[in-house]
Enzyme design. Structure first.
Site, short mmCIF file in Angstrom:
data_model
loop_
_atom_site.label_atom_id
_atom_site.label_comp_id
_atom_site.label_asym_id
_atom_site.label_seq_id
_atom_site.Cartn_x
_atom_site.Cartn_y
_atom_site.Cartn_z
N PRO A 240 0.83 -1.21 0.00
CA PRO A 240 0.00 0.00 0.00
C PRO A 240 0.85 1.25 0.00
CG PRO A 240 -0.03 -1.05 2.16
CD PRO A 240 0.67 -2.00 1.23
N CYS A 241 0.43 2.24 -0.78
CA CYS A 241 1.20 3.48 -0.85
C CYS A 241 0.62 4.55 0.06
CB CYS A 241 1.23 4.00 -2.28
SG CYS A 241 -0.39 4.48 -2.93
N GLN A 242 -0.55 4.31 0.68
CA GLN A 242 -1.18 5.33 1.51
C GLN A 242 -0.24 5.78 2.61
OE1 GLN A 242 -2.47 2.39 0.78
NE2 GLN A 242 -4.65 2.48 0.30
N GLY A 243 0.00 7.08 2.63
CA GLY A 243 0.83 7.63 3.70
C GLY A 243 2.30 7.52 3.41
#
EC number: 2.1.1.37
Length: 415
Positions: free
Chosen positions: A75-78
């Site tokens: 995941p790339c979130q954040g």
């Protein structure tokens, strides 16, 4: 070839590789419900429901020689595990665990999936994230190319662009055109939303059941493909809606969303049904055109879309069809969750997944690469001629698919 799947989710990426003849031997997914879905549909695969940051690959009891490939979508979130670090620097994110596993197992290849925005993302020091990713893999002995694929080019009834970082050991030839799977359909023959879901039971808001009979025979090749081996429909339950919401849906035409409705049907403030909400999200309650591929199905698709013909949101099964999951793939966990619930709902699992048909096309291309490695090494063989020659060998002619040969040269990058 054997693969392991990191950040495996419900298993869409793995399932596509499985359809291409690969053997999944391990999956790691920290979310309980997504992990349960993966296990339910892949009973012979070892699934570890743990945070990957806590795992030592040396403790997994898998021989390095048994791993041919590693796939996954960190995941790339954040992009951060620490508040004081550069949030957009992938070296501060779960990406480093993907690199860590690649370094340990030293596979023949890896494929890392992410959203399109990662290609333009920069760190505080103005470095491109994609360049840092390539550098980190180079440090562990891999060359990387980046390709952008749209799912609808591979038979998926959805316009969904995603980025794939493909890595090969540094002593292998790396050619972007050769690693890009050929499109399997021309634009005029894309699978439409209506073609994907029109054979499912007709239900209104609040109706349906976890197990239902098919009401009609398959109406097209896509439906035949999705129904192979399945005797009934699972996960086809429509959410309950208030009459106010049903009336709003009825006012929305093809291609429109909640932002197009009159004041009478506008969103109301939470707790005050007489006051119009000042916040209107244009992506909410969109009624897609039925005779085109559906727009991108994201993790929030339960509220993003309404059915093209009925005044309700999509069911989980309809979302699964749009993502090209076969009907035999059954989703576990709750259909939806409240904001305070920590696990991934069926809708979120489906929306987060790599469409299996897209993954299959990519997996087949990687297989083709290794089967033809000697030709690829031959500098006397024209790359363009080899790419065009391979298009026909990659096709499943029994499915009467069509090839587009002229668009695979502008969607690749290498490092």
């Amino acid at each position: 070839m054997n693969i392991i799947d990191l950040f495996a989710g419900c298993g869409g990426f793995s399932h596509g590789f499985k359809m291409a003849g690969y053997n999944s031997i391990l999956a790691i997914e920290k979310d309980l419900w997504a992990s349960q879905t993966y296990s339910f549909n892949n009973p012979n695969v070892s699934v570890i429901t743990e945070d990957i940051t806590t795992l030592d690959p040396g403790d997994l009891k898998i021989s390095v020689s048994d791993v041919d490939g590693i796939i996954g979508g960190p995941p790339c979130q954040g992009f951060s595990l620490s508040g004081n670090r550069d949030q957009k620097d992938p070296r501060n994110s779960l990406f480093v665990d993907f690199v860590r596993f690649v370094k340990f197992f030293s596979p023949k290849f890896f494929v890392m999936e992410n959203v399109l925005g990662i290609l333009s993302m920069k760190t505080k020091s103005r470095q491109y994230v994609k360049d840092i990713i390539a550098e980190e893999f180079s440090n562990v002995g891999y060359k990387v190319c980046v390709i952008i694929l749209n799912a609808c080019d591979y038979g998926v009834p959805q316009s969904r662009q995603r980025v794939f970082f493909i890595g090969l050991k540094s002593d292998r030839p790396l050619n972007q055109q050769i690693l890009t799977p050929p499109s399997k359909v021309i634009e005029s023959e894309y699978t439409s939303l209506e073609e994907a879901i029109s054979d499912l039971p007709v239900i209104e808001a609040g109706e349906g059941g976890e197990v239902q009979d098919y009401p009609v025979a398959p109406r097209n090749k896509y439906q035949e493909n999705m129904r192979k081996g399945s005797t009934c429909v699972y996960n086809h339950v429509a959410m309950r809606h208030t009459q106010r919401l049903v009336d709003r849906f009825a006012a929305i035409k093809f291609g429109q969303s909640v932002k197009h409705v009159s004041e009478e049907h506008s969103q109301r403030k939470r707790g005050d049904a007489n006051s119009i909400s000042g916040k209107v999200f244009s992506q909410n309650n969109m009624r897609p055109y039925p005779y085109k591929p559906c727009p991108t199905v994201a993790a929030s698709f339960q509220s993003n879309f309404i059915h093209p013909f009925y005044n309700r949101n999509f069911t989980a099964r309809e979302g699964a069809r749009i993502q090209s999951f076969p009907d035999t793939y059954i989703f576990q966990g709750k259909r939806t969750t409240m904001s305070w619930e920590k696990h991934l709902s069926q809708y979120q699992q489906i929306g987060n997944a790599v469409p299996p048909l897209l993954a299959q096309a990519l997996a087949e291309r990687i297989s083709w690469y290794f089967e033809n490695i000697n030709l690829i090494n031959d500098s006397n063989v024209s790359i363009k001629r080899m790419v065009q020659r391979s298009f026909m060998s990659q096709l499943n002619l029994e499915n009467n698919v069509n090839v587009r040969q002229d668009d695979n040269y502008d969607k690749v990058h290498s490092f």
